[in-house]
Design a protein around this motif. Structure first.
Motif, PDB file in Angstrom:
ATOM      1  N   PHE A 326       0.833  -1.205   0.000  1.00 46.93           N
ATOM      2  CA  PHE A 326       0.000   0.000   0.000  1.00 46.93           C
ATOM      3  C   PHE A 326       0.865   1.251   0.000  1.00 46.93           C
ATOM      4  O   PHE A 326       0.520   2.256  -0.632  1.00 46.93           O
ATOM      5  CB  PHE A 326      -0.930   0.001   1.209  1.00 46.93           C
ATOM      6  N   ASP A 327       1.990   1.211   0.696  1.00 46.19           N
ATOM      7  CA  ASP A 327       2.903   2.362   0.705  1.00 46.19           C
ATOM      8  C   ASP A 327       3.375   2.692  -0.703  1.00 46.19           C
ATOM      9  O   ASP A 327       3.473   3.867  -1.082  1.00 46.19           O
ATOM     10  CB  ASP A 327       4.125   2.067   1.598  1.00 46.19           C
ATOM     11  N   LEU A 328       3.686   1.658  -1.490  1.00 45.69           N
ATOM     12  CA  LEU A 328       4.157   1.887  -2.853  1.00 45.69           C
ATOM     13  C   LEU A 328       3.019   2.381  -3.741  1.00 45.69           C
ATOM     14  O   LEU A 328       3.223   3.226  -4.612  1.00 45.69           O
ATOM     15  CB  LEU A 328       4.767   0.596  -3.414  1.00 45.69           C
ATOM     16  N   LYS A 329       1.814   1.858  -3.531  1.00 44.89           N
ATOM     17  CA  LYS A 329       0.656   2.364  -4.258  1.00 44.89           C
ATOM     18  C   LYS A 329       0.496   3.862  -4.009  1.00 44.89           C
ATOM     19  O   LYS A 329       0.295   4.659  -4.942  1.00 44.89           O
ATOM     20  CB  LYS A 329      -0.610   1.631  -3.797  1.00 44.89           C
ATOM     21  N   GLN A 330       0.543   4.251  -2.710  1.00 46.89           N
ATOM     22  CA  GLN A 330       0.414   5.667  -2.357  1.00 46.89           C
ATOM     23  C   GLN A 330       1.480   6.511  -3.036  1.00 46.89           C
ATOM     24  O   GLN A 330       1.184   7.560  -3.634  1.00 46.89           O
ATOM     25  CB  GLN A 330       0.577   5.843  -0.841  1.00 46.89           C
ATOM     26  N   ALA A 331       2.738   6.059  -2.929  1.00 41.86           N
ATOM     27  CA  ALA A 331       3.846   6.842  -3.486  1.00 41.86           C
ATOM     28  C   ALA A 331       3.689   7.018  -4.993  1.00 41.86           C
ATOM     29  O   ALA A 331       3.915   8.113  -5.534  1.00 41.86           O
ATOM     30  CB  ALA A 331       5.169   6.150  -3.167  1.00 41.86           C
ATOM     31  N   THR A 332       3.290   5.945  -5.689  1.00 45.22           N
ATOM     32  CA  THR A 332       3.141   6.007  -7.145  1.00 45.22           C
ATOM     33  C   THR A 332       2.123   7.068  -7.554  1.00 45.22           C
ATOM     34  O   THR A 332       2.391   7.895  -8.437  1.00 45.22           O
ATOM     35  CB  THR A 332       2.706   4.628  -7.682  1.00 45.22           C
ATOM     36  N   LEU A 333       0.948   7.071  -6.906  1.00 47.92           N
ATOM     37  CA  LEU A 333      -0.088   8.036  -7.274  1.00 47.92           C
ATOM     38  C   LEU A 333       0.240   9.449  -6.792  1.00 47.92           C
ATOM     39  O   LEU A 333      -0.054  10.426  -7.483  1.00 47.92           O
ATOM     40  CB  LEU A 333      -1.438   7.583  -6.716  1.00 47.92           C
ATOM     41  N   GLN A 334       0.826   9.564  -5.607  1.00 46.08           N
ATOM     42  CA  GLN A 334       1.195  10.892  -5.104  1.00 46.08           C
ATOM     43  C   GLN A 334       2.177  11.573  -6.039  1.00 46.08           C
ATOM     44  O   GLN A 334       2.063  12.774  -6.324  1.00 46.08           O
ATOM     45  CB  GLN A 334       1.798  10.779  -3.706  1.00 46.08           C
ATOM     46  N   ILE A 335       3.153  10.812  -6.518  1.00 42.88           N
ATOM     47  CA  ILE A 335       4.144  11.384  -7.434  1.00 42.88           C
ATOM     48  C   ILE A 335       3.478  11.797  -8.741  1.00 42.88           C
ATOM     49  O   ILE A 335       3.751  12.883  -9.291  1.00 42.88           O
ATOM     50  CB  ILE A 335       5.266  10.359  -7.699  1.00 42.88           C
ATOM     51  N   ALA A 336       2.576  10.943  -9.259  1.00 47.27           N
ATOM     52  CA  ALA A 336       1.890  11.260 -10.511  1.00 47.27           C
ATOM     53  C   ALA A 336       1.020  12.499 -10.368  1.00 47.27           C
ATOM     54  O   ALA A 336       1.008  13.375 -11.244  1.00 47.27           O
ATOM     55  CB  ALA A 336       1.043  10.065 -10.957  1.00 47.27           C
ATOM     56  N   VAL A 337       0.280  12.615  -9.252  1.00 47.79           N
ATOM     57  CA  VAL A 337      -0.584  13.772  -9.015  1.00 47.79           C
ATOM     58  C   VAL A 337       0.245  15.047  -8.880  1.00 47.79           C
ATOM     59  O   VAL A 337      -0.159  16.130  -9.334  1.00 47.79           O
ATOM     60  CB  VAL A 337      -1.451  13.550  -7.761  1.00 47.79           C
TER      61      VAL A 337
END
Length: 523
Positions: A326-337
């Motif tokens: 879940f941490d990696l999911k969060q990081a991936t979308l946060q960076i994209a946003v």
């Protein structure tokens, strides 16, 4: 990241080439006992090379190991130790079954168990072999085992064609059932390396999280480092989900019946199934999470879904969906946003995600080998050889040494059979610098098999578990080619040569089939 199975097969072949070749530099080692040059090479294989390449290629090795889950590190290390123990009986396998038959049996077990056990343990074996791609993978694994068997038969034919005096020596200790027993143990234990790599999956995703965020920050993207959600907060979330009376939440809870500890990643994965869950259900669950008791878990999930709704690039969404953490999911979308080029970061760092795991698994293997070599140093009084250029007595013959090698090392064993003849003509003075250099070269070459293995695994998509089959097939292919180049098969009959060629072609075919199965999964 879009999988590239053909590139993955190439990486696995390079790994097999490294494994099948690493013994060659040991041919230049003079006047050292096996336990001395094996441990010196091992320092480079299991300690120096993993740490240096892991640190250089990822740039985040120490932070990752510091933050890595204790359970993942323990099991990766534990299976590394078990892999080392598999080598304790491999020498007995050679003694009771002979070189070729012993290798074939042990490698078959190692290939089969290393490929099938990880998905079986996770309860996903049937899922992995479903559909056209899964069927192709299964056929490829079966063909690989067939190729190992045919290659072993070629070795048996070669053994039968040996000179009479050598044949008598081999038959003297031959014991089929005892050999099968120790070959089974050695092959199964050698497969533990595969289990260790699988146990390290959380470390791989943690590596990606660190490298993604570090690259984004270097590009001046305003993104913070996602803090892991505490397990207590996740337990509170699960309690709230179980108490809810909202139909959509109740349906979600039912889908978690086979999960012991429901975590944020499980909820996120459920909500990501947009094609299987009505949009109103997703909205109802999101509203429930927003209105329930505020915890770190609910806050993180609400933000994750909000970030996901802002992403218009379906490829980026799919990338986040593929991750377990879940941490990696969060990081991936946060960076994209935040405007970061997540596709570039994925392409740049995915290849190296397995290197920190190798540090942990190989530390376990080093533990076993270090203890065994130290015991042999004491028993054979060879500890002085690490420091002295004067030889006190001739090292024992290769056949008299108690060595520890696993099925991952064994195919190169024949390469070193010529060492004894070379040593007999060597000078009494020990070439220390040369010995350390060639032992280090052998050690680094051995490590490169898993350096390329970890790269190949990243290209195999959802069927990365098949990487172990490709690796084992590649080892046998290249070690057999070395045997041919060093005239190990000279004097054998035409039938034996045809059998060997058929076995090698079958193994090559298995790698192509497995690669094709992975390709089908990307369509």
């Amino acid at each position: 990241m879009i999988a590239n199975p053909m590139l993955g097969v190439v990486f696995h072949w390079l790994g097999g080439l490294a494994s099948g070749s690493f013994y060659v530099p040991y041919r230049a080692v003079r006047k050292w006992s096996w336990e001395v040059y094996w441990l010196v090479g091992g320092f480079f294989s299991w300690i120096i090379a993993p740490w240096i390449l892991g640190a250089v290629m990822t740039g985040v090795l120490l932070p990752v190991l510091h933050e890595a889950p204790g359970s993942s590190c323990f099991w990766a290390y534990f299976w590394g130790v078990m892999w080392g123990l598999g080598g304790l009986t491999f020498g007995l396998t050679m003694r009771y079954l002979g070189m070729s038959l012993g290798m074939a049996v042990a490698l078959s077990y190692c290939s089969a168990f290393g490929t099938i056990m990880p998905p079986l343990f996770d309860g996903k074996l049937i899922e992995k072999f479903s559909g056209p791609s899964g069927h192709a993978i299964l056929v490829g694994i079966i063909v690989c085992l067939l190729g190992i068997a045919v290659t072993g038969m070629a070795g048996m034919f070669k053994d039968k064609e040996m000179p009479e005096e050598k044949k008598k020596k081999a038959i003297k200790e031959f014991n089929f059932w005892k050999g099968i027993a120790v070959a089974t143990f050695s092959g199964v234990m050698s497969a533990s390396f595969s289990y260790g790599l699988t146990a390290g999956n959380p470390i791989k995703e943690l590596t990606l999280k660190h490298t993604f965020v570090k690259s984004a920050q270097a590009d001046q993207v305003a993104v913070s480092f996602p803090a892991p959600v505490a397990s207590e907060a996740e337990k509170d979330l699960w309690v709230e989900i179980q108490k809810a009376q909202i139909p959509a939440v109740v349906d979600m809870a039912k889908s978690f019946k086979d999960i012991k500890n429901v975590r944020c990643g499980d909820v996120a994965t459920y909500l990501e199934k947009e094609s299987a869950i009505p949009a109103e259900n997703v909205a109802a669950i999101t509203e429930f999470l927003t209105g329930t008791k505020k915890t770190a878990a609910t806050t993180a999930l609400v933000k994750y879904m909000a970030d996901r709704s802002k992403i218009t690039d379906n490829e980026v969404k799919k990338q986040a969906t593929e991750y377990t953490s879940f941490d990696l999911k969060q990081a991936t979308l946060q960076i994209a946003v935040a405007g970061g080029d997540i596709k570039k970061y994925v392409s740049k760092h995915t290849l190296w995600q397995g290197l920190p795991v190798l540090v942990v698994v190989l530390l376990g293997g080093f533990t076993t080998n270090f203890i065994w070599c130290l015991l042999l140093n004491i028993k054979n009084k060879t500890g002085y050889q690490y420091f002295s250029s004067t030889l006190r007595k001739e090292p024992p013959k290769r056949t008299d040494e108690t060595i520890i090698e696993t099925a991952l090392d064994a195919p190169s064993e024949e390469v070193v059979e010529h060492i004894a003849g070379v040593r007999q003509n060597a000078l009494e003075r020990v070439p220390m610098l040369s010995n350390y250099f060639f032992s280090a070269l052998a050690g680094v070459t051995w490590y490169m098999q898993f350096f390329f293995y970890s790269m190949g695994e990243t290209q195999m998509g959802r069927y990365k578990f098949s990487s172990w089959t490709l690796h084992m097939a590649s080892i046998i292919i290249f070690s057999s080619l070395w045997g041919i180049a060093l005239l190990e098969w000279k004097g054998s009959s035409r039938k034996t040569h045809v059998m060997l060629a058929l076995g090698l072609l079958t193994l090559i075919g298995s790698t192509v089939i497995v690669g094709y199965g992975n390709y089908l999964a990307t369509l």
